[in-house]
Design an enzyme around this catalytic site. Structure first.
Site, PDB file in Angstrom:
ATOM      1  N   TRP A  16      18.891  19.840  -0.178  1.00 21.37           N
ATOM      2  CA  TRP A  16      17.932  20.624  -0.972  1.00 21.37           C
ATOM      3  C   TRP A  16      17.185  21.629  -0.101  1.00 21.37           C
ATOM      4  O   TRP A  16      16.879  22.728  -0.563  1.00 21.37           O
ATOM      5  CB  TRP A  16      16.974  19.715  -1.733  1.00 21.37           C
ATOM      6  CG  TRP A  16      17.695  18.858  -2.732  1.00 21.37           C
ATOM      7  CD1 TRP A  16      17.750  17.501  -2.775  1.00 21.37           C
ATOM      8  CD2 TRP A  16      18.494  19.306  -3.849  1.00 21.37           C
ATOM      9  NE1 TRP A  16      18.534  17.080  -3.820  1.00 21.37           N
ATOM     10  CE2 TRP A  16      19.003  18.162  -4.492  1.00 21.37           C
ATOM     11  CE3 TRP A  16      18.847  20.562  -4.352  1.00 21.37           C
ATOM     12  CZ2 TRP A  16      19.828  18.227  -5.623  1.00 21.37           C
ATOM     13  CZ3 TRP A  16      19.664  20.636  -5.482  1.00 21.37           C
ATOM     14  CH2 TRP A  16      20.137  19.478  -6.091  1.00 21.37           C
ATOM     15  N   ASP A  60       8.673  21.032  -1.701  1.00 23.55           N
ATOM     16  CA  ASP A  60       9.479  20.580  -2.843  1.00 23.55           C
ATOM     17  C   ASP A  60       9.230  19.081  -2.977  1.00 23.55           C
ATOM     18  O   ASP A  60       9.649  18.298  -2.123  1.00 23.55           O
ATOM     19  CB  ASP A  60      10.957  20.877  -2.554  1.00 23.55           C
ATOM     20  CG  ASP A  60      11.914  20.308  -3.604  1.00 23.55           C
ATOM     21  OD1 ASP A  60      11.454  19.634  -4.553  1.00 23.55           O
ATOM     22  OD2 ASP A  60      13.136  20.538  -3.465  1.00 23.55           O
ATOM     23  N   LYS A 101      13.007  13.989 -12.262  1.00 23.16           N
ATOM     24  CA  LYS A 101      13.197  12.767 -11.476  1.00 23.16           C
ATOM     25  C   LYS A 101      12.120  11.736 -11.824  1.00 23.16           C
ATOM     26  O   LYS A 101      12.408  10.561 -11.955  1.00 23.16           O
ATOM     27  CB  LYS A 101      13.143  13.074  -9.977  1.00 23.16           C
ATOM     28  CG  LYS A 101      14.053  14.220  -9.531  1.00 23.16           C
ATOM     29  CD  LYS A 101      15.511  13.793  -9.338  1.00 23.16           C
ATOM     30  CE  LYS A 101      16.475  14.959  -9.348  1.00 23.16           C
ATOM     31  NZ  LYS A 101      16.338  15.896  -8.254  1.00 23.16           N
TER      32      LYS A 101
HETATM   33  C1  LIG Z   1      17.040  17.268  -7.895  1.00 22.00           C
HETATM   34  C2  LIG Z   1      16.381  18.034  -6.812  1.00 22.00           C
HETATM   35  C3  LIG Z   1      16.367  19.437  -6.795  1.00 22.00           C
HETATM   36  C4  LIG Z   1      17.105  20.279  -7.806  1.00 22.00           C
HETATM   37  O1  LIG Z   1      16.379  20.360  -8.970  1.00 22.00           O
HETATM   38  P1  LIG Z   1      16.868  21.255 -10.193  1.00 22.00           P
HETATM   39  O2  LIG Z   1      15.675  21.147 -11.113  1.00 22.00           O
HETATM   40  O3  LIG Z   1      18.109  20.638 -10.738  1.00 22.00           O
HETATM   41  O4  LIG Z   1      17.098  22.640  -9.721  1.00 22.00           O
HETATM   42  C5  LIG Z   1      15.675  20.062  -5.793  1.00 22.00           C
HETATM   43  N1  LIG Z   1      15.030  19.374  -4.839  1.00 22.00           N
HETATM   44  C6  LIG Z   1      15.033  18.021  -4.819  1.00 22.00           C
HETATM   45  C7  LIG Z   1      14.289  17.298  -3.763  1.00 22.00           C
HETATM   46  C8  LIG Z   1      15.709  17.307  -5.812  1.00 22.00           C
HETATM   47  O5  LIG Z   1      15.702  15.973  -5.793  1.00 22.00           O
END
Ligand SMILES: *Cc1c(COP(=O)(O)O)cnc(C)c1O
Length: 356
Positions: free
Chosen positions: A99, A166, A190
């Site tokens: 990511w 993030d 998540k």
């Molecule tokens: C799942 C995830 C993403 C991607 O998220 P999307 O909403 O599908 O673009 C980005 N960063 C992390 C840490 C993730 O777990």
């Protein structure tokens, strides 16, 4: 058969939130109309949005001077929105896996990227520490919890430049000192909501740092100034997000959420360390509370498919590891009950007995 949901994302949500959402699809808060069939500019929906924001602020202890907004596009859209808004000349990124690599790739469209630290040398099995943060960076970017590898920052970095994180997969799972961050964002699917909504928490002074003229939907100011309502926001995921936050408050807020998450993770890591058939894959001090990764121990690798089948037959869902890591991953997000972790532990113990 009872299912124990360890999906990595989209993932388990509290029953209370799903039940409220199911009702609201038929009759939204007594309006006689479906939540899916009303304008987002009704006072009823505005109430949902305001409550979602105020609960977020309360539960994460967000200080004054920050704005919260909700927008579509997922975390992956923020990968380019962030550099578009804030990368003037050079940004720093910590590379802790897939990511953050994806975020680095997008940032390079807008300027220079300095990877200030990386854990790629050992397949991202740890969180880099003690690295220098140059003071000439426009911002420093981290991914606080690495969903695929199961590593997580345990402290909030002190950064001389604006820190952007993030937190897609560990938002509201543990206390965070928000005042150390200029921006926290993530896909909500998540830990908080169904897919379709991204949360952004941004310190107000960042709005003065926008680096270049930008299309309206890319500019962070648009979303702050229009209170998530420049265009139609993801109404349904925002509603479920509010219900998830209401549930979290009802069980005792952050303190209780964190206690439960630590308890679940401790149970499962203890079994991984005890059980002769399994071993953990990441540095102990960097182990994630949310995504718990493990593999068969040395010499027992061939048993992996059999364990997956065995666990599946016992009701375990979503424990196959990401293809980049292999083995197993149990995602123990906020709404995952202790009972699920106990069932997985029992399953690992029984499997060990069968192979003694
Ligand atoms: C799942 C995830 C993403 C991607 O998220 P999307 O909403 O599908 O673009 C980005 N960063 C992390 C840490 C993730 O777990």
């Amino acid at each position: 058969m009872k299912k124990y949901n360890f999906n990595a994302g989209p993932s388990i949500l509290p029953d209370a939130a799903l039940e409220a959402a199911a009702k609201a699809i038929i009759d939204f808060d007594g309006t006689g109309l479906s939540l899916l069939s009303i304008s987002h500019r009704t006072k009823e929906f505005e109430g949902v949005l305001e409550e979602a924001k105020s609960l977020f602020k309360e539960l994460l202890n967000i200080p004054d001077g920050y704005s919260i907004y909700f927008v579509g596009g997922g975390a992956s859209t923020q990968f380019f929105h962030i550099p578009a808004n804030f990368l003037k000349t050079k940004a720093g990124y910590v590379n802790t896996g897939v990511w953050s690599k994806k975020a680095i790739k997008e940032a390079k469209f807008y300027g220079e990227v300095e990877v200030v630290a990386s854990s790629e040398d050992r397949n991202f099995t740890y969180i880099p520490k003690g690295f220098d943060i140059p003071s000439d960076l426009d911002y420093l970017y981290i991914c606080s919890n690495n969903t695929i590898y199961g590593t997580e920052y345990k402290t909030d970095l002190d950064s001389p430049v604006p820190l952007i994180a993030d937190m897609s997969s560990d938002i509201l799972s543990r206390p965070v000192d928000v005042s150390k961050y200029a921006m926290i964002y993530g896909g909500a699917q998540k830990n908080l909501a169904p897919a379709g909504v991204t949360f952004v928490i941004i310190r107000d002074d960042m709005l003065e740092r926008v680096a270049r003229p930008l299309p309206t939907m890319v500019n962070v100011k648009t979303h702050v100034e229009n209170n998530s309502m420049f265009n139609t926001p993801p109404v349904f995921p925002i509603y479920v997000l509010r219900e998830t936050l209401k549930w979290m408050k009802s069980i005792g807020g952050m303190e209780e959420m964190y206690r439960r998450n630590q308890e679940k993770a401790a149970l499962l890591y203890a079994e991984i360390d005890r059980n002769s058939l399994f071993r953990g894959t990441v540095e102990k001090e960097d182990r994630s509370l949310m995504n718990i990764c493990f593999v068969m121990s040395d010499g027992n690798e061939a048993l992996a498919p059999e364990f997956l089948e065995f666990a599946k037959a016992k009701g375990m869902v979503g424990i196959k590891g990401h293809r980049l890591v292999g083995g197993f991953r149990a995602s123990c997000y906020n709404a995952c009950p202790k009972e699920s972790v106990e069932a997985l532990v029992a399953c690992m113990q029984e499997f060990e007995k069968m192979h003694k």
